[in-house]
Motif scaffolding. Structure first.
Motif, PDB file in Angstrom:
ATOM      1  N   THR A 125       0.894  -1.166   0.062  1.00  0.00           N
ATOM      2  CA  THR A 125      -0.105   0.038   0.106  1.00  0.00           C
ATOM      3  C   THR A 125       0.937   1.542  -0.183  1.00  0.00           C
ATOM      4  OG1 THR A 125      -0.413  -0.168   2.334  1.00  0.00           O
ATOM      5  CG2 THR A 125      -2.203  -1.261   1.440  1.00  0.00           C
ATOM      6  N   LYS A 126       1.983   1.384   0.684  1.00  0.00           N
ATOM      7  CA  LYS A 126       2.856   2.276   0.226  1.00  0.00           C
ATOM      8  C   LYS A 126       4.617   2.449   0.219  1.00  0.00           C
ATOM      9  CE  LYS A 126       0.163   4.776   3.791  1.00  0.00           C
ATOM     10  NZ  LYS A 126      -1.072   5.461   3.268  1.00  0.00           N
ATOM     11  N   LEU A 127       4.600   2.672  -0.819  1.00  0.00           N
ATOM     12  CA  LEU A 127       6.293   2.295  -0.875  1.00  0.00           C
ATOM     13  C   LEU A 127       7.331   3.974  -0.781  1.00  0.00           C
ATOM     14  CD1 LEU A 127       8.093  -0.139  -1.960  1.00  0.00           C
ATOM     15  CD2 LEU A 127       7.540   0.508  -4.576  1.00  0.00           C
ATOM     16  N   LEU A 128       7.835   4.220  -0.365  1.00  0.00           N
ATOM     17  CA  LEU A 128       9.111   5.332  -0.230  1.00  0.00           C
ATOM     18  C   LEU A 128       9.787   5.546  -0.501  1.00  0.00           C
ATOM     19  CD1 LEU A 128       7.429   5.795   3.940  1.00  0.00           C
ATOM     20  CD2 LEU A 128       6.312   6.666   1.614  1.00  0.00           C
ATOM     21  N   TYR A 129      10.729   6.280  -1.339  1.00  0.00           N
ATOM     22  CA  TYR A 129      11.241   6.683  -2.021  1.00  0.00           C
ATOM     23  C   TYR A 129      12.320   7.703  -1.089  1.00  0.00           C
ATOM     24  CZ  TYR A 129      14.846   8.221  -5.310  1.00  0.00           C
ATOM     25  OH  TYR A 129      15.761   7.786  -5.909  1.00  0.00           O
ATOM     26  N   ASN A 130      12.856   7.414  -0.654  1.00  0.00           N
ATOM     27  CA  ASN A 130      14.431   8.132  -0.006  1.00  0.00           C
ATOM     28  C   ASN A 130      15.323   8.602  -0.751  1.00  0.00           C
ATOM     29  OD1 ASN A 130      13.953   6.939   2.812  1.00  0.00           O
ATOM     30  ND2 ASN A 130      15.746   5.158   2.753  1.00  0.00           N
ATOM     31  N   ASP A 131      15.262  10.013  -0.729  1.00  0.00           N
ATOM     32  CA  ASP A 131      16.418  10.826  -1.664  1.00  0.00           C
ATOM     33  C   ASP A 131      17.962  10.365  -1.306  1.00  0.00           C
ATOM     34  OD1 ASP A 131      14.288  12.069  -3.283  1.00  0.00           O
ATOM     35  OD2 ASP A 131      13.882  12.983  -1.299  1.00  0.00           O
ATOM     36  N   ASP A 132      17.800  10.107  -0.004  1.00  0.00           N
ATOM     37  CA  ASP A 132      19.820   9.855   0.511  1.00  0.00           C
ATOM     38  C   ASP A 132      19.626   8.363   1.369  1.00  0.00           C
ATOM     39  OD1 ASP A 132      20.151  12.032  -0.692  1.00  0.00           O
ATOM     40  OD2 ASP A 132      18.988  13.030   0.964  1.00  0.00           O
ATOM     41  N   ARG A 133      20.683   7.932   1.180  1.00  0.00           N
ATOM     42  CA  ARG A 133      20.612   6.827   2.563  1.00  0.00           C
ATOM     43  C   ARG A 133      20.985   7.692   3.460  1.00  0.00           C
ATOM     44  NH1 ARG A 133      26.052   3.593   1.105  1.00  0.00           N
ATOM     45  NH2 ARG A 133      25.361   2.459   2.579  1.00  0.00           N
ATOM     46  N   LEU A 134      19.812   7.217   4.428  1.00  0.00           N
ATOM     47  CA  LEU A 134      18.571   8.373   5.083  1.00  0.00           C
ATOM     48  C   LEU A 134      19.723   6.951   6.956  1.00  0.00           C
ATOM     49  CD1 LEU A 134      15.011   8.884   4.913  1.00  0.00           C
ATOM     50  CD2 LEU A 134      17.748  10.396   4.874  1.00  0.00           C
ATOM     51  N   GLY A 135      19.762   5.901   6.154  1.00  0.00           N
ATOM     52  CA  GLY A 135      19.880   5.148   7.399  1.00  0.00           C
ATOM     53  C   GLY A 135      18.961   4.440   7.934  1.00  0.00           C
ATOM     54  N   ILE A 136      18.940   2.716   8.927  1.00  0.00           N
ATOM     55  CA  ILE A 136      17.886   2.626   8.825  1.00  0.00           C
ATOM     56  C   ILE A 136      16.865   3.306  10.098  1.00  0.00           C
ATOM     57  CG2 ILE A 136      18.945   1.030  11.229  1.00  0.00           C
ATOM     58  CD1 ILE A 136      17.319  -1.458   9.771  1.00  0.00           C
ATOM     59  N   ILE A 137      17.293   3.506  10.926  1.00  0.00           N
ATOM     60  CA  ILE A 137      16.281   4.453  11.383  1.00  0.00           C
ATOM     61  C   ILE A 137      15.582   5.533  11.430  1.00  0.00           C
ATOM     62  CG2 ILE A 137      16.651   5.847  13.853  1.00  0.00           C
ATOM     63  CD1 ILE A 137      16.937   2.673  14.595  1.00  0.00           C
ATOM     64  N   ALA A 138      15.945   6.540  10.232  1.00  0.00           N
ATOM     65  CA  ALA A 138      15.777   7.794   9.561  1.00  0.00           C
ATOM     66  C   ALA A 138      14.960   6.730   8.972  1.00  0.00           C
ATOM     67  CB  ALA A 138      16.392   7.861   8.942  1.00  0.00           C
ATOM     68  N   SER A 139      15.124   5.514   8.729  1.00  0.00           N
ATOM     69  CA  SER A 139      14.213   5.086   7.164  1.00  0.00           C
ATOM     70  C   SER A 139      12.711   4.477   8.002  1.00  0.00           C
ATOM     71  CB  SER A 139      14.561   3.935   6.512  1.00  0.00           C
ATOM     72  OG  SER A 139      16.163   4.006   5.262  1.00  0.00           O
ATOM     73  N   LEU A 140      12.850   3.942   8.875  1.00  0.00           N
ATOM     74  CA  LEU A 140      12.191   3.185   9.777  1.00  0.00           C
ATOM     75  C   LEU A 140      10.964   4.528  10.408  1.00  0.00           C
ATOM     76  CD1 LEU A 140      14.239   1.051  12.219  1.00  0.00           C
ATOM     77  CD2 LEU A 140      12.393   0.471  10.487  1.00  0.00           C
ATOM     78  N   ASN A 141      11.357   5.027  10.897  1.00  0.00           N
ATOM     79  CA  ASN A 141      10.789   6.680  11.364  1.00  0.00           C
ATOM     80  C   ASN A 141      10.016   7.220  10.212  1.00  0.00           C
ATOM     81  OD1 ASN A 141      11.727   6.664  14.316  1.00  0.00           O
ATOM     82  ND2 ASN A 141      13.725   7.815  13.728  1.00  0.00           N
ATOM     83  N   LYS A 142      10.352   7.370   9.004  1.00  0.00           N
ATOM     84  CA  LYS A 142       9.980   7.700   7.433  1.00  0.00           C
ATOM     85  C   LYS A 142       8.172   7.067   7.629  1.00  0.00           C
ATOM     86  CE  LYS A 142      10.167   9.160   3.029  1.00  0.00           C
ATOM     87  NZ  LYS A 142      11.818   9.760   1.643  1.00  0.00           N
ATOM     88  N   GLY A 143       8.968   5.827   7.142  1.00  0.00           N
ATOM     89  CA  GLY A 143       7.652   4.577   7.895  1.00  0.00           C
ATOM     90  C   GLY A 143       6.461   5.392   8.370  1.00  0.00           C
ATOM     91  N   LEU A 144       7.092   4.816   9.843  1.00  0.00           N
ATOM     92  CA  LEU A 144       6.070   5.335  10.816  1.00  0.00           C
ATOM     93  C   LEU A 144       5.751   6.446  10.884  1.00  0.00           C
ATOM     94  CD1 LEU A 144       5.491   3.603  13.724  1.00  0.00           C
ATOM     95  CD2 LEU A 144       7.133   5.221  14.465  1.00  0.00           C
ATOM     96  N   ALA A 145       5.403   7.378  10.654  1.00  0.00           N
ATOM     97  CA  ALA A 145       4.780   8.230   9.908  1.00  0.00           C
ATOM     98  C   ALA A 145       3.880   8.113   9.559  1.00  0.00           C
ATOM     99  CB  ALA A 145       6.140   9.650   9.077  1.00  0.00           C
ATOM    100  N   VAL A 146       3.968   7.404   7.776  1.00  0.00           N
ATOM    101  CA  VAL A 146       2.571   6.823   6.989  1.00  0.00           C
ATOM    102  C   VAL A 146       2.179   5.858   7.838  1.00  0.00           C
ATOM    103  CG1 VAL A 146       3.710   8.643   5.240  1.00  0.00           C
ATOM    104  CG2 VAL A 146       3.770   5.678   5.801  1.00  0.00           C
ATOM    105  N   ALA A 147       2.119   5.502   8.972  1.00  0.00           N
ATOM    106  CA  ALA A 147       2.121   3.638   9.351  1.00  0.00           C
ATOM    107  C   ALA A 147       0.245   3.648   9.361  1.00  0.00           C
ATOM    108  CB  ALA A 147       2.501   3.120  10.418  1.00  0.00           C
ATOM    109  N   GLU A 148       0.044   2.965   9.344  1.00  0.00           N
ATOM    110  CA  GLU A 148      -1.756   3.177   9.370  1.00  0.00           C
ATOM    111  C   GLU A 148      -1.913   2.133  10.267  1.00  0.00           C
ATOM    112  OE1 GLU A 148      -4.044   3.500   6.342  1.00  0.00           O
ATOM    113  OE2 GLU A 148      -3.285   4.933   5.547  1.00  0.00           O
ATOM    114  N   GLY A 149      -2.981   1.367  10.960  1.00  0.00           N
ATOM    115  CA  GLY A 149      -3.531   0.388  11.602  1.00  0.00           C
ATOM    116  C   GLY A 149      -3.227   0.665  13.708  1.00  0.00           C
ATOM    117  N   ASP A 150      -3.021  -0.607  14.208  1.00  0.00           N
ATOM    118  CA  ASP A 150      -3.059  -0.442  15.508  1.00  0.00           C
ATOM    119  C   ASP A 150      -1.588  -0.603  15.888  1.00  0.00           C
ATOM    120  OD1 ASP A 150      -6.228  -0.766  15.942  1.00  0.00           O
ATOM    121  OD2 ASP A 150      -6.185  -2.645  16.013  1.00  0.00           O
TER     122      ASP A 150
END
Length: 92
Positions: free
Chosen positions: A67-92
């Motif tokens: 349902t969501k495929l996010l593009y990273n403009d830069d190599r953010l690293g795992i924590i920043a990538s997880l935070n980016k995904g968490l920002a658009v997460a839905e559900g419980d």
């Protein structure tokens, strides 16, 4: 003893979001998603968020029920990538 998944509308039912940060691993992502679909039968996955910076990943996953495929403009690293995904997460 394994717990029985709850169905939508039942007390205690949980809808989940799966966030997968990756980098330039389109073939591995296909294996990962195949495993996800096989092992989560009976659970309701509201959203699958994949965070990557490689266009090949997007091409390889074009027919997957993501349902969501996010593009990273830069190599953010795992924590920043997880935070980016968490920002658009839905559900419980």
């Amino acid at each position: 003893m394994a717990s029985t998944p709850k169905l939508r509308g039942q007390a205690g039912h949980c809808v989940i979001t799966v966030i997968i940060p990756t980098r330039i691993r389109p073939k591995m992502m296909l294996k990962c998603l195949g495993s996800l679909w096989r092992t989560t039968k009976g659970y309701e996955i509201e959203t699958v968020v994949i965070v990557d910076n490689d266009p090949r990943t997007y091409e390889a996953l074009s027919d997957q029920p993501i349902t969501k495929l996010l593009y990273n403009d830069d190599r953010l690293g795992i924590i920043a990538s997880l935070n980016k995904g968490l920002a658009v997460a839905e559900g419980d």
